[in-house]
Design a protein around this motif. Structure first.
Motif, PDB file in Angstrom:
ATOM      1  N   SER A  35       0.834  -1.199   0.000  1.00 37.13           N
ATOM      2  CA  SER A  35       0.000   0.000   0.000  1.00 37.13           C
ATOM      3  C   SER A  35       0.870   1.250   0.000  1.00 37.13           C
ATOM      4  N   GLN A  36       0.459   2.331   0.667  1.00 41.35           N
ATOM      5  CA  GLN A  36       1.225   3.570   0.619  1.00 41.35           C
ATOM      6  C   GLN A  36       2.233   3.639   1.759  1.00 41.35           C
ATOM      7  N   GLY A  37       3.387   4.247   1.463  1.00 42.73           N
ATOM      8  CA  GLY A  37       4.385   4.415   2.507  1.00 42.73           C
ATOM      9  C   GLY A  37       5.740   4.824   1.974  1.00 42.73           C
ATOM     10  N   ILE A  38       6.677   4.934   2.892  1.00 40.28           N
ATOM     11  CA  ILE A  38       8.065   5.273   2.600  1.00 40.28           C
ATOM     12  C   ILE A  38       8.834   3.955   2.441  1.00 40.28           C
ATOM     13  N   TYR A  39       9.655   3.868   1.394  1.00 40.64           N
ATOM     14  CA  TYR A  39      10.363   2.616   1.124  1.00 40.64           C
ATOM     15  C   TYR A  39      11.829   2.861   0.772  1.00 40.64           C
ATOM     16  N   VAL A  40      12.625   1.826   0.954  1.00 44.68           N
ATOM     17  CA  VAL A  40      13.991   1.747   0.437  1.00 44.68           C
ATOM     18  C   VAL A  40      14.142   0.338  -0.123  1.00 44.68           C
TER      19      VAL A  40
END
Length: 159
Positions: free
Chosen positions: A71-76
């Motif tokens: 879903s939505q979010g901050i990623y690396v």
């Protein structure tokens, strides 16, 4: 300790699955901050960087509502060639966002190989998401190597 580290991503995966789909579509790719001549080239959505004489890493970071699994979010994301057998249990890996805190590992796959850090968000509008990532910096550490990403100027992010 390794057992605990392997359990956390599974728990986080289940909690991420309950995050509702974002009511907007937005992808904000963070820019790579080049230090010590480790940058090689851009490969698709990834920055290819030197890790060692034998291995290069493909790195990507940002905010997304398009990560279907999470879903939505901050990623690396960290990816490398399968010949390197890159695995989160063999390296000391951390990812920390200035605005959002520590990002836990939610995927450790041998497919590419891929290691994904992710922290879910629940923004209701694209403007809210842009305001939240403004000025954000993510520091990724792989053993003794440090890689940095910065959020682009939010004025330059297309609607």
């Amino acid at each position: 300790m390794k057992k605990l580290l392997l359990c956390i991503p599974l728990l986080l995966l289940f909690s991420c699955a309950s995050v509702p789909k974002a009511p907007f579509d937005l992808l904000i790719g963070y820019d790579y901050s080049i230090v010590d001549n480790e940058f090689n080239t851009i490969k698709g959505d990834f920055y290819n960087v030197k890790y060692s004489l034998e291995m290069q890493l493909n790195l990507g970071a940002g905010f997304s509502t398009r990560l279907s699994k999470f879903s939505q979010g901050i990623y690396v994301d960290i990816r490398t060639l399968p010949v390197h057998n890159f695995n989160a249990t063999d390296y000391n890996l951390t990812a920390v966002s200035k605005n959002f805190g520590a990002l836990p590992i939610v995927e450790n796959s041998n497919k590419f190989p891929t290691v994904t850090f992710f922290i879910p968000t629940n923004f209701q509008t694209a403007e809210e998401a842009k305001a939240a990532v403004k000025g954000d910096k993510i520091t990724l550490t792989v053993n003794d190597k440090v890689y940095r990403f910065v959020a682009p100027m939010t004025d330059s992010i297309p609607e």
